[in-house]
Design a protein around this motif. Sequence first.
Motif, PDB file in Angstrom:
ATOM      1  N   PRO A 105       0.710  -1.303  -0.083  1.00  0.00           N
ATOM      2  CA  PRO A 105       0.106  -0.095   0.206  1.00  0.00           C
ATOM      3  C   PRO A 105       0.943   1.411   0.135  1.00  0.00           C
ATOM      4  CG  PRO A 105      -0.809  -1.620   1.576  1.00  0.00           C
ATOM      5  CD  PRO A 105       0.423  -2.291   1.181  1.00  0.00           C
ATOM      6  N   GLY A 106       0.325   2.297  -0.578  1.00  0.00           N
ATOM      7  CA  GLY A 106       0.962   3.650  -0.796  1.00  0.00           C
ATOM      8  C   GLY A 106       1.434   3.979   0.478  1.00  0.00           C
ATOM      9  N   HIS A 107       0.797   3.872   1.519  1.00  0.00           N
ATOM     10  CA  HIS A 107       1.558   4.384   2.890  1.00  0.00           C
ATOM     11  C   HIS A 107       2.583   3.679   3.424  1.00  0.00           C
ATOM     12  CE1 HIS A 107      -0.081   1.079   5.229  1.00  0.00           C
ATOM     13  NE2 HIS A 107      -1.204   1.273   4.428  1.00  0.00           N
ATOM     14  N   ALA A 108       3.020   2.839   2.631  1.00  0.00           N
ATOM     15  CA  ALA A 108       4.258   2.170   2.993  1.00  0.00           C
ATOM     16  C   ALA A 108       5.392   2.896   2.806  1.00  0.00           C
ATOM     17  CB  ALA A 108       4.499   0.799   2.337  1.00  0.00           C
ATOM     18  N   VAL A 109       5.337   4.138   1.961  1.00  0.00           N
ATOM     19  CA  VAL A 109       6.433   4.860   1.720  1.00  0.00           C
ATOM     20  C   VAL A 109       6.924   5.597   3.158  1.00  0.00           C
ATOM     21  CG1 VAL A 109       6.792   7.126   1.011  1.00  0.00           C
ATOM     22  CG2 VAL A 109       5.513   5.757  -0.427  1.00  0.00           C
ATOM     23  N   ARG A 110       6.123   5.916   4.016  1.00  0.00           N
ATOM     24  CA  ARG A 110       6.477   6.368   5.215  1.00  0.00           C
ATOM     25  C   ARG A 110       7.392   5.342   6.044  1.00  0.00           C
ATOM     26  NH1 ARG A 110       1.282   8.258   5.279  1.00  0.00           N
ATOM     27  NH2 ARG A 110       0.774   6.583   6.327  1.00  0.00           N
ATOM     28  N   ASP A 111       6.870   4.177   6.136  1.00  0.00           N
ATOM     29  CA  ASP A 111       7.652   3.165   6.870  1.00  0.00           C
ATOM     30  C   ASP A 111       8.731   2.701   6.251  1.00  0.00           C
ATOM     31  OD1 ASP A 111       5.306   2.663   8.130  1.00  0.00           O
ATOM     32  OD2 ASP A 111       4.482   0.828   6.949  1.00  0.00           O
ATOM     33  N   LEU A 112       9.009   3.143   4.809  1.00  0.00           N
ATOM     34  CA  LEU A 112      10.202   2.729   4.148  1.00  0.00           C
ATOM     35  C   LEU A 112      11.433   3.926   4.037  1.00  0.00           C
ATOM     36  CD1 LEU A 112       8.681   0.722   1.371  1.00  0.00           C
ATOM     37  CD2 LEU A 112      10.165  -0.138   3.126  1.00  0.00           C
ATOM     38  N   TRP A 113      10.943   5.077   4.812  1.00  0.00           N
ATOM     39  CA  TRP A 113      11.493   6.030   4.558  1.00  0.00           C
ATOM     40  C   TRP A 113      12.084   6.667   3.144  1.00  0.00           C
ATOM     41  CZ3 TRP A 113      15.669   6.665   9.207  1.00  0.00           C
ATOM     42  CH2 TRP A 113      15.024   6.376  10.473  1.00  0.00           C
ATOM     43  N   LEU A 114      11.157   6.670   2.404  1.00  0.00           N
ATOM     44  CA  LEU A 114      11.196   7.045   0.920  1.00  0.00           C
ATOM     45  C   LEU A 114      10.731   8.341   0.843  1.00  0.00           C
ATOM     46  CD1 LEU A 114      10.292   3.768  -0.603  1.00  0.00           C
ATOM     47  CD2 LEU A 114      12.505   4.651  -0.687  1.00  0.00           C
ATOM     48  N   PRO A 115      11.295   9.179   0.175  1.00  0.00           N
ATOM     49  CA  PRO A 115      10.729  10.621   0.025  1.00  0.00           C
ATOM     50  C   PRO A 115       9.556  10.561  -0.931  1.00  0.00           C
ATOM     51  CG  PRO A 115      12.754  10.435  -1.405  1.00  0.00           C
ATOM     52  CD  PRO A 115      12.635   8.969  -0.578  1.00  0.00           C
ATOM     53  N   LEU A 116       8.533  11.304  -0.503  1.00  0.00           N
ATOM     54  CA  LEU A 116       7.233  11.458  -1.070  1.00  0.00           C
ATOM     55  C   LEU A 116       7.304  11.855  -2.446  1.00  0.00           C
ATOM     56  CD1 LEU A 116       4.828  12.820   1.810  1.00  0.00           C
ATOM     57  CD2 LEU A 116       4.689  10.574   0.472  1.00  0.00           C
ATOM     58  N   GLU A 117       8.438  12.894  -2.954  1.00  0.00           N
ATOM     59  CA  GLU A 117       8.418  13.381  -4.123  1.00  0.00           C
ATOM     60  C   GLU A 117       8.622  12.603  -5.334  1.00  0.00           C
ATOM     61  OE1 GLU A 117      12.238  14.591  -1.742  1.00  0.00           O
ATOM     62  OE2 GLU A 117      10.201  14.405  -1.342  1.00  0.00           O
ATOM     63  N   HIS A 118       9.447  11.187  -4.836  1.00  0.00           N
ATOM     64  CA  HIS A 118       9.527  10.095  -5.616  1.00  0.00           C
ATOM     65  C   HIS A 118       8.437   9.261  -5.710  1.00  0.00           C
ATOM     66  CE1 HIS A 118      13.708  11.167  -6.701  1.00  0.00           C
ATOM     67  NE2 HIS A 118      13.853  11.441  -5.558  1.00  0.00           N
ATOM     68  N   PHE A 119       7.401   9.468  -5.269  1.00  0.00           N
ATOM     69  CA  PHE A 119       6.162   8.413  -5.248  1.00  0.00           C
ATOM     70  C   PHE A 119       5.293   8.858  -6.532  1.00  0.00           C
ATOM     71  CE2 PHE A 119       1.918   6.907  -3.561  1.00  0.00           C
ATOM     72  CZ  PHE A 119       2.081   5.603  -3.531  1.00  0.00           C
ATOM     73  N   HIS A 120       5.897   8.543  -7.746  1.00  0.00           N
ATOM     74  CA  HIS A 120       5.165   8.963  -8.846  1.00  0.00           C
ATOM     75  C   HIS A 120       5.481   7.918  -9.990  1.00  0.00           C
ATOM     76  CE1 HIS A 120       8.960  10.267 -10.560  1.00  0.00           C
ATOM     77  NE2 HIS A 120       9.000  10.993  -9.488  1.00  0.00           N
TER      78      HIS A 120
END
Length: 411
Positions: A105-120
């Motif tokens: 799920p998309g909210h895994a971005v936070r768990d993975l310490w990935l920058p939101l600006e790369h969520f595209h």
Amino acid sequence: ANIVAHSAEGLDLLLLDAPHLFARPGNPYVDGNGHDHGDNHIRFGALSKAAGLIAQQGLGDWTPDILHAHDWQAGLAPVYMRLGEGTGAKAVTTIHNIAFQGCFPGHAVRDLWLPLEHFHRESFEYYGAVSFLKGGLMWSDKITTVSPTYAREITTPTYGLGFEGILASRRGDLAGILNGVDLDVWDPATDTALAKTYAAGDTAGRAANRRRLVDHFALSLPDDAPLFCIVTRLTAQKGVDLLLGALPRLLSHGAGLVALGSGDPRLEMGLSAAAHHHPQRVGVKIGYDEGLSHLMQGGADAIIIPSRFEPCGLTQLYGLRYGCLPLVARTGGLADTVIDANEAAITANVATGFQFSPVTVDALGDAIDRACEAFADKALWRAMMDNAMAQPVGWDRSADAYLALYEDARR
């Protein structure tokens, strides 16, 4: 978590020691009940993060030239490597099976310490989810998969499973390099799992292995009847349902079948039912047995691999090595490693097995017919066994191809 240095069999290893993530029942991917661990994104995110940081920053006096990630479990490693200033290492991602894409799920971005600006869509976002594999494909310099045919197949909608557009756009960076087998572990001349060892040019020992195999499954099969085997995960991908559909054709020739594997309960039941109804011709073991798999390669006459898709496949390579002629679907690495016994190949004395296409019950049945006819021609079968056992199935050529790919990536 700690990074631990270790050495084994001449290889220097760096291990991620994180008991809170990995010291648990089951295997690295699923729990003891066969279900995915609920925190797999964190577990494999940590593995990717550690690899990415080492590739980016080095470790002590050592800095890597290449970061090579395999499948979705390591897919974010090239992403983490590229997120900061680093050593200039290059990244390679290998796809072993594109059906497994590591989507969370998309909210895994936070768990993975990935920058939101790369969520595209040009990064690791995939229809609102985080895809580890897509991240690896988008952030790597080179992409490989495990056979030339599969490399072409996954750029098409039939086999790309949603990633065909990405891969087609990166066709210039995509290479198919065949897997190989361990020639020491899989060697009929030294294999202790066999009733009798043998070698290319002197395969008399196969008769003793066949007798051991027939006895193991309590079959009653004359020596002049072909014995087929299948060693596989019992899944739809592997085409086991097609084999069940073609079994009447196989039995109509007086042939036998022995099967080893586990997986889909319906396919397990189907094979077990076949053994119950044909106890003298069909033998089945549900489960995993390494020694028995070696004996099956050394004692069966042919191995059936009716996969709907197969990135590379190893069992057909074992079959070639052991003179157990592969009967395979014409797809992926199966198409690249087995030479079909068509008229031209037989005339040129280069045939090593049997291919069939399309991947249907009828086409598989036709290939079984051809194999049984060839088995009746002892001179032809002997020549095909000699051809099969002469095929190079080790890592030498593939290792050279990987080295050339690494050098190209560095340039």
